[in-house]
Design an enzyme around this catalytic site. Structure first.
Site, PDB file in Angstrom:
ATOM      1  CG  HIS A 151      88.495  25.347  68.944  1.00  0.00           C
ATOM      2  ND1 HIS A 151      87.541  26.074  68.279  1.00  0.00           N
ATOM      3  CD2 HIS A 151      87.886  24.872  70.069  1.00  0.00           C
ATOM      4  CE1 HIS A 151      86.404  26.058  68.966  1.00  0.00           C
ATOM      5  NE2 HIS A 151      86.589  25.329  70.052  1.00  0.00           N
TER       6      HIS A 151
ATOM      7  N   GLY B  70      79.006  12.844  59.532  1.00  0.00           N
ATOM      8  CA  GLY B  70      79.885  12.001  58.735  1.00  0.00           C
ATOM      9  C   GLY B  70      80.713  12.826  57.771  1.00  0.00           C
TER      10      GLY B  70
ATOM     11  CB  SER C 248      76.864   9.229  58.331  1.00  0.00           C
ATOM     12  OG  SER C 248      75.784  10.114  58.597  1.00  0.00           O
TER      13      SER C 248
ATOM     14  CD1 TRP D 252      77.112  13.595  51.288  1.00  0.00           C
ATOM     15  CD2 TRP D 252      75.442  13.239  49.852  1.00  0.00           C
ATOM     16  NE1 TRP D 252      76.159  14.560  51.519  1.00  0.00           N
ATOM     17  CE2 TRP D 252      75.119  14.372  50.636  1.00  0.00           C
ATOM     18  CE3 TRP D 252      74.528  12.825  48.864  1.00  0.00           C
ATOM     19  CZ2 TRP D 252      73.933  15.091  50.482  1.00  0.00           C
ATOM     20  CZ3 TRP D 252      73.356  13.541  48.706  1.00  0.00           C
ATOM     21  CH2 TRP D 252      73.065  14.651  49.511  1.00  0.00           C
TER      22      TRP D 252
ATOM     23  CG  HIS E 282      73.017   7.558  57.582  1.00  0.00           C
ATOM     24  ND1 HIS E 282      74.305   7.662  57.103  1.00  0.00           N
ATOM     25  CD2 HIS E 282      72.282   8.359  56.773  1.00  0.00           C
ATOM     26  CE1 HIS E 282      74.355   8.475  56.073  1.00  0.00           C
ATOM     27  NE2 HIS E 282      73.130   8.921  55.846  1.00  0.00           N
TER      28      HIS E 282
END
Length: 386
Positions: free
Chosen positions: A214, A55, A182, A87, A187
């Site tokens: 990437h 997450g 998440s 968070w 969770h």
């Protein structure tokens, strides 16, 4: 431990599919991730879902994508309104991309962003609001959505703690331009590590896909809005267009997600039943401030703030919980402004940050589980009230 903070939501189906993927020898991102993304987008009623390895990475890729939009991209120095409690990785991508954070207080009863401070936080430099649904409890998403539309702001919804929560019948995580989830162990559904980003915006989805892989052109749709294909297939296979990351999930995680998502409704039902037990026991005791449900919570955990009128500190209460073999921890990350890392941020507080400090100093949470835990909740009540 008698009352753990979390427990596994896996059953035999997750173990079987994990073995199937391992036995195939193809564990990196593949068909199961694609299936999980499609299933999750359908479940949430969104056009696109993008699976990441966490997450936190979903937040990172979501913020990054907004910086590379062709029209009205975010820019370094722009301001973003954030709540004081969340968070850490709600905030880190904002700092890493050079945004200035405008912290507003939370409501003491819901623990969510105080929408009364939105207008005060607004300046000509404001470009985005980050709303966080704390521990399963929807914040005032409808109010924030209208505020963002009125002022032409991006609306970023961090729903990592609140999968399955709803407001006015709509899934939380789906109100913003981008929503994040998440699937970490503790969770609502768990893929070991994992997360998702959802959006209805074609460009943001395509940017997110490239940034996840990437920053290259591979895995883009034929009609991609973010680059023009060239004729040289040899070069095109490794053509980099964005300063991206490698935050791909494994197909092992994707396959487990497919099975877990089938169980989400039952998990939420159990968590809500536990939530009702908790509320019935604690709601009318003014010594304890518990989370007031707004909308329909998916009850990640049960928060308790010791009313400062009755308690001088938390220490004695936490010692009692420990002696009773009951797990506990800080509410999410507490007041983020109280952490050492804040020295690296460009930020400003909007008004007094009072309630977040009370939650930080007098609050804690105990776990909720995907199964019925009436005995544990009743023991918690007994310990705290004896």
């Amino acid at each position: 431990m008698f009352y753990e903070l979390a427990s596994s939501s896996w059953q035999q189906e997750e173990i079987d599919i994990a073995h199937k993927v391992i036995d195939s020898g193809m564990c990196s991102m593949g068909k199961y991730v694609q299936q999980f993304e499609a299933d999750f987008a359908k479940k949430m009623g969104k056009k696109y879902a993008l699976m990441l390895n966490s997450g936190s990475s979903a937040n990172l890729i979501g913020v990054a994508a907004l910086f590379f939009k062709q029209d009205n991209p975010l820019q370094r120095g722009d301001e973003v309104i954030v709540p004081a409690i969340s968070w850490a990785t709600t905030y880190y991508p904002l700092q890493q991309y050079g945004l200035k954070l405008k912290f507003v207080d939370v409501e003491l009863d819901t623990l969510n962003l105080s929408v009364d401070q939105l207008e005060q936080a607004l300046t000509p430099k404001t470009k985005m609001v980050v709303a966080v649904n704390i521990l399963g409890n929807p914040c005032a998403l409808d109010v924030i959505e209208q505020f963002c539309k009125k002022h032409n702001l991006y609306f970023f919804e961090d729903n990592c703690e609140s999968m399955g929560a709803t407001l006015n019948g709509k899934q939380c995580g789906t109100f913003g331009d981008i929503g994040t989830f998440s699937t970490f162990f503790s969770h609502h559904i768990a893929t070991m590590e994992g997360g998702l980003l959802v959006t209805d915006d074609d460009e943001l989805y395509q940017l997110g896909r490239s940034l996840r892989n990437h920053g290259w052109t591979r895995d883009q749709p034929e009609n991609s809005q973010i680059f023009t294909p060239q004729d040289d297939d040899f070069f095109e296979a490794y053509r980099f267009i964005l300063p991206g990351y490698n935050v791909r999930p494994t197909d092992l995680a994707g396959a487990i997600g497919v099975e877990q998502l089938k169980k989400l409704d039952d998990v939420i039902t159990a968590r809500r039943q536990n939530g009702q037990t908790f509320v019935n026991l604690f709601a009318n005791d003014e010594r304890f401030i518990i989370q007031k449900e707004h909308g329909k919570s998916s009850w990640f955990a049960f928060t308790i703030i010791l009313n400062p009128q009755y308690f001088s500190d938390r220490k004695r209460v936490l010692e009692k919980l420990k002696a009773a073999d009951i797990g506990f921890r800080i509410i999410t990350g507490g007041n983020f402004l109280r952490h050492d890392v804040i020295k690296y941020f460009d930020y400003e507080c909007v008004g007094e940050i009072k309630n977040a400090n009370i939650a930080h100093d007098f609050g804690f949470f105990v776990g909720n589980h995907p199964v019925i835990i009436t005995e544990q909740i009743e023991k918690l009540h007994e310990v705290l009230t004896q």
